[in-house]
Design a protein around this motif. Structure first.
Motif, PDB file in Angstrom:
ATOM      1  N   GLU A 286     -14.023   0.454   4.213  1.00 40.88           N
ATOM      2  CA  GLU A 286     -13.162   0.451   3.366  1.00 40.88           C
ATOM      3  C   GLU A 286     -13.568   0.640   1.941  1.00 40.88           C
ATOM      4  O   GLU A 286     -12.856   1.178   1.054  1.00 40.88           O
TER       5      GLU A 286
ATOM      6  N   TRP B 296      -6.266   5.005   7.164  1.00 41.67           N
ATOM      7  CA  TRP B 296      -5.021   4.363   7.226  1.00 41.67           C
ATOM      8  C   TRP B 296      -4.503   4.287   8.605  1.00 41.67           C
ATOM      9  O   TRP B 296      -3.721   3.257   8.902  1.00 41.67           O
TER      10      TRP B 296
ATOM     11  N   SER C 278       0.842  -1.171  -0.101  1.00 39.32           N
ATOM     12  CA  SER C 278       0.108  -0.052   0.004  1.00 39.32           C
ATOM     13  C   SER C 278       0.979   1.131   0.114  1.00 39.32           C
ATOM     14  O   SER C 278       1.795   1.259   0.670  1.00 39.32           O
TER      15      SER C 278
ATOM     16  N   ILE D 149       1.804   2.844   6.016  1.00 43.40           N
ATOM     17  CA  ILE D 149       1.773   3.553   4.760  1.00 43.40           C
ATOM     18  C   ILE D 149       2.722   4.650   4.459  1.00 43.40           C
ATOM     19  O   ILE D 149       2.420   5.357   5.335  1.00 43.40           O
TER      20      ILE D 149
ATOM     21  N   TYR E 203      -4.842   6.575  -2.910  1.00 43.41           N
ATOM     22  CA  TYR E 203      -3.853   5.409  -2.465  1.00 43.41           C
ATOM     23  C   TYR E 203      -4.077   4.156  -3.263  1.00 43.41           C
ATOM     24  O   TYR E 203      -5.213   4.353  -3.970  1.00 43.41           O
TER      25      TYR E 203
END
Length: 248
Positions: free
Chosen positions: A226, A157, A142, A164, A237
């Motif tokens: 999500e 996140w 990620s 990340i 992302y």
């Protein structure tokens, strides 16, 4: 550990994370001068869609696929038999932070959507011993695709994977741990949409089975959050495929 509801949720999916055969093949084609009889270790393989595709495109390879959940490995071998590649694949039920292999045993380590479980830097450092000199790692991780992610995305996140980083900062970790970066490419958003379409159906299908199971309800709610978030912010992302070479 295998009793966690997360395994049952993901058991019904063709792939346990975003990816595609096209991306697997693109990454594999970035590996050069592989020896005949190349040995590949696929870590956190899930039901092994990428394992089977690797076996199809590398007829001289042998792939050892590992996962902590035996039913995933059983499904992988069932599919490998159907696809006629079971002679090129063997499975080992093992945790990715405690692998039962020899030093320098493999030419390539493959890890699609799995290294986050152990942590990027820790995984690269620990797995390195199992690679031959000049061996390759191909994996997805990620990464941020923007320098200024939305606050809702940052919060998400922070909750699920605070490690990340930007692609550039991820590359710095790669080099600090002792690898050369061969290449990298972003996975297209379509790989996420395909994965989430399957996940959403699965979540809806099994939600009733877990009424009153607090852990499962939290996981299912997180999955819904999500999916919803990515549909709003698909450009901020995603996964980047990194191809590395052990440089010692």
């Amino acid at each position: 550990m295998a009793e966690s509801p997360i395994f049952e949720i993901f058991d019904g999916l063709p792939r346990q994370g975003p990816g595609s055969n096209e991306c697997t093949e693109k990454a594999f084609n970035l590996l050069s001068s592989l020896p005949a009889g190349t040995k590949i270790l696929d870590i956190g393989c899930g039901v092994g869609m990428q394992t089977i595709h690797l076996a199809k495109i590398c007829k001289e390879c042998h792939i050892t696929a590992t996962d902590i959940y035996q039913p995933f490995l059983d499904k992988l071998m069932e599919n490998a038999v159907k696809e006629g590649v079971d002679d090129r694949i063997s499975t080992v039920c093992a945790s990715m932070d405690d692998l039962p292999f020899e030093n320098g045993e493999f030419d390539v380590i493959w890890a699609e959507g799995s290294i986050f479980v152990i942590g990027f830097e820790k995984g690269l450092s620990y797995w390195k011993q199992f690679l031959k000199e000049g061996g390759y790692v191909a994996l997805t991780e990620s990464t941020w695709f923007t320098d200024e992610p939305s606050s809702e995305v940052v919060q998400f996140w922070q909750d699920c994977y605070p490690d990340i980083k930007s692609i550039a900062d991820t590359e710095k970790v790669i080099m600090a741990v002792g690898y050369d970066l061969i290449d990298s490419f972003k996975l297209p958003a379509s790989t996420w949409y395909d994965f989430y379409a399957n996940l959403e159906k699965r979540v809806d299908k099994i939600s009733d089975n877990y009424k009153g199971n607090t852990e499962a309800e939290m996981i299912l709610e997180f999955n819904r959050r999500e999916i919803k978030l990515f549909r709003v912010y698909p450009d901020e992302y995603g996964y980047t495929f990194f191809i590395l070479q052990k440089n010692e």
